[in-house]
Write an enzyme that holds these catalytic residues in place. Structure first.
Site, PDB file in Angstrom:
ATOM      1  N   ASP A  77      93.348  26.990 -12.502  1.00  0.00           N
ATOM      2  CA  ASP A  77      94.128  26.577 -11.358  1.00  0.00           C
ATOM      3  C   ASP A  77      94.466  27.512 -10.357  1.00  0.00           C
ATOM      4  O   ASP A  77      94.966  27.033  -9.336  1.00  0.00           O
ATOM      5  CB  ASP A  77      95.217  25.621 -12.000  1.00  0.00           C
ATOM      6  CG  ASP A  77      95.102  24.384 -12.587  1.00  0.00           C
ATOM      7  OD1 ASP A  77      93.846  23.911 -11.945  1.00  0.00           O
ATOM      8  OD2 ASP A  77      95.848  23.834 -13.122  1.00  0.00           O
ATOM      9  N   SER A  96      99.933  23.850  -9.604  1.00  0.00           N
ATOM     10  CA  SER A  96      99.516  22.662 -10.229  1.00  0.00           C
ATOM     11  C   SER A  96      99.593  21.215  -9.556  1.00  0.00           C
ATOM     12  O   SER A  96     100.136  21.200  -8.413  1.00  0.00           O
ATOM     13  CB  SER A  96     100.560  22.392 -11.427  1.00  0.00           C
ATOM     14  OG  SER A  96     100.384  21.164 -12.299  1.00  0.00           O
ATOM     15  N   THR A 144      94.530  15.732 -19.178  1.00  0.00           N
ATOM     16  CA  THR A 144      96.109  16.257 -19.124  1.00  0.00           C
ATOM     17  C   THR A 144      96.539  15.306 -19.657  1.00  0.00           C
ATOM     18  O   THR A 144      96.157  14.078 -20.119  1.00  0.00           O
ATOM     19  CB  THR A 144      96.530  16.437 -17.667  1.00  0.00           C
ATOM     20  OG1 THR A 144      95.747  18.001 -17.341  1.00  0.00           O
ATOM     21  CG2 THR A 144      98.097  16.794 -17.635  1.00  0.00           C
TER      22      THR A 144
HETATM   23  O1  DON Z   1      98.101  21.534 -13.455  1.00  0.00           O
HETATM   24  C1  DON Z   1      97.250  20.980 -12.995  1.00  0.00           C
HETATM   25  O2  DON Z   1      97.256  20.455 -11.930  1.00  0.00           O
HETATM   26  C2  DON Z   1      95.705  20.814 -13.824  1.00  0.00           C
HETATM   27  N1  DON Z   1      95.883  21.631 -14.891  1.00  0.00           N
HETATM   28  C3  DON Z   1      95.876  19.427 -14.231  1.00  0.00           C
HETATM   29  C4  DON Z   1      94.678  19.098 -15.206  1.00  0.00           C
HETATM   30  C5  DON Z   1      94.398  17.801 -15.386  1.00  0.00           C
HETATM   31  O3  DON Z   1      95.122  16.992 -14.817  1.00  0.00           O
HETATM   32  C6  DON Z   1      93.257  17.411 -16.000  1.00  0.00           C
HETATM   33  N2  DON Z   1      93.364  16.066 -16.261  1.00  0.00           N
HETATM   34  N3  DON Z   1      92.579  14.920 -16.263  1.00  0.00           N
END
Ligand code: DON
Length: 554
Positions: free
Chosen positions: A408, A437, A366
């Site tokens: 998620d 999230s 992310t």
């Molecule tokens: O929204 C969320 O919590 C996840 N989709 C975030 C994914 C994420 O941070 C991956 N990164 N390292």
């Protein structure tokens, strides 16, 4: 005695800690240098922080393909110079044809479809969210904010060491011809110093620049996208794209130690509730007196983390579909109860923790960026494809990767997602619903004035890491760069493990084990992009040395 004190003081002045990048008026911190530069350029040309957030967001979609995106979604937290705040939720939504059990096989077992391939994406929100933010709060011309991304995609940019490694390492992309062709040079791979040119993506961004996000949701891009989806067994239709809307929400806000105010992400993020609950539990324990990185400080913090994650699994989901009991989870009585249940000497077994009455994983990605402009507006954006390079799918002819955000959701109660997070009814799949999230863009005020802008990727580790950077500055008096560099740890109730970065000393590890923590080493927990307003009026930007980020300003 006196002499040694003088020497000590002199040493402290000579070694004031790791140094952030400093600037006088404005600052951008992101995960990738070209994107940071795009943000600084539009600020220097008279744009505000929201314009810069648009420029950086589109630029990262080109230069940081593992997470930067137009095929995903995210959150933007804004604090305006006049003190108003807002939160733009452009997270993906479940397609209209989505069903609760769509990721279970005939025996009721979860398949890999929520993680890989054409059935994994939620309806992307990024183009719509960035346009919404710009239309309502931007100052520069839309075309100028999108321009750097078009140029970077059309003319190409130099592949860094880290990007070359990332592209080579993606097993997800290797499974899909178009991704393999564009991002892995058809299996021959790119080397650092090569150029990545993305003509298909350039054409999509060019249309977005000229027509607006409408092209992505109703125009030529939308039609091609829906056609490819149908041809490959995906769920997203033109109707889904047309129906997509970002949501503007009120950020969560709470006081910490009187002089600080934490402004953070509301549901469908779990992050804000988590950060506020954990900080409030810790506030009156005196844990900070043990010192940063001490076994006792880690123990107290981990116990607060463990307790929050039990609530997360039970109570949190998209507030448009589920009544999230925010005020109960943050009520004084409940916080007192949580605090009282922490034993200072002994880890609580996670089996003994239930939600209140009211992992190991494939490389995940992310990205977060923080911006402050010369007027004093502050913007924190975290956006994502979920897994690294998302579902692995690049839409043929359009050059952008699709998210796998559907993972998620809780695909089955009690079944952990790719971050090991559990969930139930509150986060079950429903058409148009947004998955829960952890993304937690956060802004901290000191005496009512902007003080910190923080955020990071890292799945469920996001909120615990954002909180630790805040603790490091507020409770342990570190500057922002030291706070970001400092070794991190994480606990999420289930699995019942305390993850420590390897820099945490073996002595500390042993003390934690003696308290009953099941310790595991986790390499590199999160990658922060943070800004601090220093007391002397300067801005301090801190990229995370764990990755190739860049802080720059003027
Ligand atoms: O929204 C969320 O919590 C996840 N989709 C975030 C994914 C994420 O941070 C991956 N990164 N390292």
């Amino acid at each position: 005695m006196r002499r040694s004190l003088t020497l000590l003081l002199a040493a402290a002045l000579l070694c004031p800690g790791a140094q952030p990048v400093r600037s006088r008026k404005a600052m951008v911190v992101s995960r990738e240098a070209n994107a940071t530069d795009a943000g600084v350029a539009i600020l220097q040309a008279g744009g505000n922080a929201i314009d810069a957030a648009v420029a950086v967001g589109f630029a990262l979609a080109v230069t940081h393909p593992s997470a930067g995106n137009i095929g995903g979604g995210g959150f933007m937290l804004i604090r305006f110079k006049d003190g108003r705040t807002t939160f733009i939720d452009f997270r993906e939504r479940a397609p209209l044809a989505a069903t609760r059990d769509m990721y279970l096989d005939k025996d009721g077992n979860p398949t890999q479809d929520s993680v890989r391939g054409w059935r994994a994406p939620g309806v992307p929100g990024t183009a719509s969210g960035l346009e919404y933010a710009h239309r309502k709060y931007g100052k520069a011309k839309w075309a100028d904010a999108v321009a750097p991304s078009v140029r970077l995609a059309r003319e190409g940019f130099t592949i860094s060491y880290g990007l070359a490694q990332g592209l080579k390492g993606s097993k997800a992309m290797a499974q899909f011809d178009e991704s393999k062709r564009i991002f892995q040079n058809n299996g021959r791979f790119f080397e650092p110093g090569d150029k990545l040119v993305q003509p298909e993506l350039a054409r999509v961004l060019d249309r977005i620049q000229k027509v607006g996000a409408k092209d992505f949701y109703e125009g030529e891009t939308a039609k091609l996208f829906a056609k490819q989806m149908a041809a490959n067994g995906g769920l997203i239709t033109l109707d889904d794209l047309k129906a997509y809307q970002p949501a503007e929400r009120t950020p969560l806000q709470s006081k910490f130690r009187d002089k600080y105010t934490i402004i953070t992400a509301p549901p469908p993020s779990s992050g804000g509730i988590g950060i506020l609950q954990m900080l409030s539990v810790l506030e009156k324990t005196g844990y900070e007196k043990n010192g940063a990185g001490s076994a006792q400080a880690i123990h107290f913090t981990a116990e607060a983390m463990r307790r929050f994650y039990a609530d997360r699994a039970e109570h949190l989901g998209d507030p448009d579909f589920w009544p999230v009991p925010v005020s109960k989870l943050l009520s004084v009585n409940y916080l007192n109860k949580l605090r009282a249940s922490i034993d200072p000497d002994k880890a609580t077994n996670s089996d003994a923790i239930k939600a209140g009455d009211i992992a190991t994983m494939e490389s995940a990605e992310t990205t977060h960026y923080s911006i402050v402009d010369s007027e004093g507006n502050a913007v924190a954006v975290t956006y994502t494809l979920n897994g690294g390079y998302g579902s692995g799918v690049t839409v043929p002819g359009l050059g952008f990767l699709l998210n796998n955000e559907m993972d998620d959701f809780s695909v089955k109660p009690g079944h952990p997602n790719m971050f090991g997070a559990l969930g139930g009814e509150a986060n079950a799949i429903v058409p148009k619903k947004r998955p829960l999230s952890s993304m937690s863009p956060t802004i901290v005020l000191k005496d009512g004035k902007p003080f910190l802008v923080v955020g990071t990727p890292g799945g469920t580790r996001i909120l615990t890491s954002v909180m630790q950077v805040i603790q490091n500055v507020l409770d342990f008096d570190m500057n922002i760069q030291d706070a970001v560099n400092f070794p991190r740890f994480h606990h999420q109730w289930r699995p019942d493990k305390l993850y420590l970065e390897p820099q945490i000393s073996p002595d500390t590890r042993r003390l934690l084990e003696q308290k009953g923590h099941a310790v595991e080493i986790a390499r590199s927990i999160c990658e922060m992009a943070s800004i601090q307003f220093e007391d002397n009026g300067w801005l301090a930007g801190a990229a995370d040395p764990r990755v190739e980020g860049k802080a720059a300003g003027y």
